[in-house]
Design a protein around this motif. Structure first.
Motif, short mmCIF file in Angstrom:
data_model
loop_
_atom_site.label_atom_id
_atom_site.label_comp_id
_atom_site.label_asym_id
_atom_site.label_seq_id
_atom_site.Cartn_x
_atom_site.Cartn_y
_atom_site.Cartn_z
N GLN A 156 -2.66 8.04 -0.38
CA GLN A 156 -3.07 8.43 -1.72
C GLN A 156 -4.55 8.10 -1.87
O GLN A 156 -4.96 6.95 -1.77
CB GLN A 156 -2.27 7.67 -2.78
CG GLN A 156 -2.71 7.92 -4.21
CD GLN A 156 -2.45 9.34 -4.64
OE1 GLN A 156 -1.32 9.78 -4.67
NE2 GLN A 156 -3.50 10.07 -4.96
N PHE A 157 -5.38 9.12 -2.09
CA PHE A 157 -6.81 8.91 -2.27
C PHE A 157 -7.10 8.73 -3.76
O PHE A 157 -6.58 9.47 -4.60
CB PHE A 157 -7.60 10.09 -1.70
CG PHE A 157 -7.58 10.14 -0.20
CD1 PHE A 157 -8.62 9.63 0.55
CD2 PHE A 157 -6.48 10.68 0.48
CE1 PHE A 157 -8.59 9.65 1.94
CE2 PHE A 157 -6.45 10.70 1.86
CZ PHE A 157 -7.50 10.19 2.59
N MET A 158 -7.95 7.74 -4.06
CA MET A 158 -8.25 7.40 -5.45
C MET A 158 -9.76 7.26 -5.63
O MET A 158 -10.49 6.95 -4.68
CB MET A 158 -7.53 6.11 -5.85
CG MET A 158 -6.03 6.14 -5.61
SD MET A 158 -5.15 4.65 -6.19
CE MET A 158 -5.16 4.94 -7.97
N CYS A 204 0.24 0.77 5.53
CA CYS A 204 0.39 1.20 6.92
C CYS A 204 0.73 0.03 7.84
O CYS A 204 -0.01 -0.26 8.79
CB CYS A 204 -0.87 1.90 7.41
SG CYS A 204 -1.33 3.36 6.47
N PRO A 205 1.82 -0.68 7.58
CA PRO A 205 2.14 -1.87 8.38
C PRO A 205 2.32 -1.58 9.86
O PRO A 205 2.13 -2.48 10.68
CB PRO A 205 3.45 -2.37 7.74
CG PRO A 205 4.02 -1.20 7.02
CD PRO A 205 2.84 -0.41 6.55
N ASP A 296 -1.74 3.43 1.06
CA ASP A 296 -0.43 3.92 1.45
C ASP A 296 0.35 4.31 0.19
O ASP A 296 0.46 3.52 -0.75
CB ASP A 296 0.31 2.83 2.22
CG ASP A 296 1.56 3.34 2.94
OD1 ASP A 296 2.32 4.12 2.32
OD2 ASP A 296 1.77 2.97 4.10
N HIS A 297 0.90 5.51 0.17
CA HIS A 297 1.57 6.00 -1.04
C HIS A 297 2.79 5.17 -1.41
O HIS A 297 3.24 5.20 -2.56
CB HIS A 297 1.97 7.48 -0.85
CG HIS A 297 3.17 7.67 0.04
ND1 HIS A 297 4.32 8.28 -0.40
CD2 HIS A 297 3.39 7.32 1.33
CE1 HIS A 297 5.20 8.32 0.59
NE2 HIS A 297 4.66 7.75 1.64
N LYS A 298 3.32 4.40 -0.44
CA LYS A 298 4.47 3.55 -0.73
C LYS A 298 4.07 2.20 -1.32
O LYS A 298 4.93 1.44 -1.76
CB LYS A 298 5.28 3.34 0.56
CG LYS A 298 5.97 4.60 1.07
CD LYS A 298 6.69 4.37 2.37
CE LYS A 298 5.73 4.19 3.52
NZ LYS A 298 6.41 4.14 4.84
N ASN A 299 2.78 1.91 -1.32
CA ASN A 299 2.30 0.63 -1.83
C ASN A 299 2.09 0.74 -3.34
O ASN A 299 0.97 0.75 -3.85
CB ASN A 299 0.99 0.24 -1.14
CG ASN A 299 0.61 -1.21 -1.37
OD1 ASN A 299 1.19 -1.90 -2.22
ND2 ASN A 299 -0.37 -1.69 -0.63
N SER A 300 3.19 0.84 -4.07
CA SER A 300 3.13 1.05 -5.52
C SER A 300 2.47 -0.11 -6.24
O SER A 300 1.82 0.08 -7.28
CB SER A 300 4.54 1.28 -6.07
OG SER A 300 5.40 0.20 -5.74
N TYR A 301 2.61 -1.31 -5.73
CA TYR A 301 2.00 -2.49 -6.35
C TYR A 301 0.48 -2.35 -6.36
O TYR A 301 -0.17 -2.55 -7.39
CB TYR A 301 2.42 -3.76 -5.61
CG TYR A 301 1.79 -5.03 -6.13
CD1 TYR A 301 2.24 -5.61 -7.31
CD2 TYR A 301 0.74 -5.64 -5.45
CE1 TYR A 301 1.65 -6.78 -7.80
CE2 TYR A 301 0.15 -6.79 -5.92
CZ TYR A 301 0.62 -7.37 -7.10
OH TYR A 301 0.02 -8.51 -7.58
N ALA A 302 -0.09 -2.00 -5.21
CA ALA A 302 -1.55 -1.85 -5.12
C ALA A 302 -2.03 -0.67 -5.96
O ALA A 302 -3.06 -0.77 -6.64
CB ALA A 302 -1.97 -1.67 -3.67
N ILE A 303 -1.30 0.45 -5.94
CA ILE A 303 -1.71 1.61 -6.72
C ILE A 303 -1.75 1.28 -8.20
O ILE A 303 -2.67 1.67 -8.93
CB ILE A 303 -0.74 2.79 -6.45
CG1 ILE A 303 -0.91 3.29 -5.01
CG2 ILE A 303 -0.99 3.93 -7.44
CD1 ILE A 303 0.08 4.36 -4.61
N LYS A 304 -0.78 0.50 -8.68
CA LYS A 304 -0.75 0.10 -10.08
C LYS A 304 -1.98 -0.73 -10.44
O LYS A 304 -2.60 -0.53 -11.49
CB LYS A 304 0.53 -0.69 -10.37
CG LYS A 304 0.70 -1.13 -11.83
CD LYS A 304 2.05 -1.80 -12.03
CE LYS A 304 2.27 -2.18 -13.50
NZ LYS A 304 1.34 -3.23 -13.95
#
Length: 335
Positions: A156-158, A204-205, A296-304
């Motif tokens: 996910q690019f931000m 990306c673990p 990583d699109h699955k890293n919802s914690y960081a995206i938030k």
């Protein structure tokens, strides 16, 4: 250089127009010589607007020729002397190779080019060979997967426009001090922190299992135009807390967060937010137009957290990659 190539190629390789059936014939794939580069360039940009084509061809050839020997590889697929396809493989640093989906209209030709790319990546000893692609390009994604480049994750690019900076607790208020990278004085501290922050990471673990900390640091160094000028380690007293690696993209007048990590025992305390706020302040102080990142699109914690700081979601790209299964006995040499 990678971002420049991406702009020139526009990441437009797609395979929706494959021929339905092609009789089996002998396709050979070889490295383009300097004399063959003009023909390869014309093949890649054959569908570009006529008013832009020659400029794109010249810029592409200039970029490809600028690398060190063996760094930027253009592969040609021929059948009975006829050029059927072109592949681009770039060894961006000693640990990373980047590739573009083959430019061709034939599945069998694309297969042969990707097989040759996989062989070259394996022989090189790099830890990862990767390609970024639009998730909607399903034909191309299946092609990559069956030729040894399976799907790794989506990124996910931000982007933060730097117009309104957040008012979270600052480093000073948290008694955190930023320390600039110095190759002589503190390189090992940066390596130790990089390895530590990889533990239990949700970004990306899979990469943490195939790259050494030194390879990761070198890979981050090759991103953008600023080398190590904006690398920071953060400490409170004698304790190192995290690391933030920023890079310039001069053509876009923007900075990028190429890596951010917090030590496992320091997470959940607002340290990462304070580090990112510091990066935002540094970018604006240097008159940049934006600070960007990919997560990583699955890293919802960081995206938030990023969204709370004012970052806005942009596009999403799928990562297909060929990973090294285990470390070789010797480590790469870095400058």
């Amino acid at each position: 250089m990678i971002s420049r190539l991406a702009a020139e190629l526009r990441l437009t390789s797609d395979f929706n127009q494959f021929r339905i059936s092609t009789p089996p014939m002998s396709i050979t794939v070889s490295l383009a010589s300097a004399e063959e580069l003009p023909e390869a360039s014309a093949f890649i940009f054959a569908d570009a607007p006529e008013t832009e084509r020659e400029i794109q061809i010249q810029e592409f050839q200039k970029t490809i020729s600028a690398g060190q020997e063996g760094q930027n590889q253009v592969l040609l697929a021929h059948e009975a002397g006829l050029l059927l396809g072109v592949g681009i493989l770039v060894f961006s640093d000693p640990a990373t190779a980047c590739l573009w989906p083959p430019f061709t209209s034939r599945k069998d030709c694309a297969d042969e080019i990707l097989k040759e790319m996989a062989r070259r990546i394996d022989d090189s000893g790099v830890s990862i060979g990767q390609v970024l692609i639009d998730p909607a390009q399903l034909h191309t994604r299946r092609l990559l997967t069956r030729n040894g480049f399976p799907h790794l994750t989506n990124l996910q690019f931000m982007r933060h426009p730097l117009s309104n900076l957040p008012s979270t607790e600052s480093l000073k208020e948290k008694q955190i001090e930023p320390v600039r990278f110095d190759a002589v004085q503190n390189r090992q501290r940066f390596l130790d922190m990089l390895e530590l922050t990889h533990q239990e990471s949700h970004d990306c673990p899979a990469l943490n299992q195939v790259r050494t900390a030194e390879e990761s640091l070198e890979s981050h160094r090759s991103s953008g135009d600023s080398d190590q000028a904006h690398w920071y380690l953060f400490q409170r007293g004698e304790t190192d807390l995290g690391i933030l690696l920023l890079s310039e993209h001069q053509s876009d007048l923007s900075w990028e967060v190429v890596y951010m990590g917090v030590a496992p025992n320091q997470r959940g305390q607002g340290t990462g937010s304070a580090m990112i706020q510091f990066g935002l302040e540094q970018a604006r102080a240097h008159n940049q137009s934006a600070l960007t990142l990919a997560v990583d699109h699955k890293n919802s914690y960081a995206i938030k957290i990023y969204e709370e700081l004012g970052f806005v979601r942009q596009n999403t790209l799928s990562v297909h990659a060929r990973l090294r299964s285990q470390f070789p006995g010797k480590k790469p040499k870095f400058n």
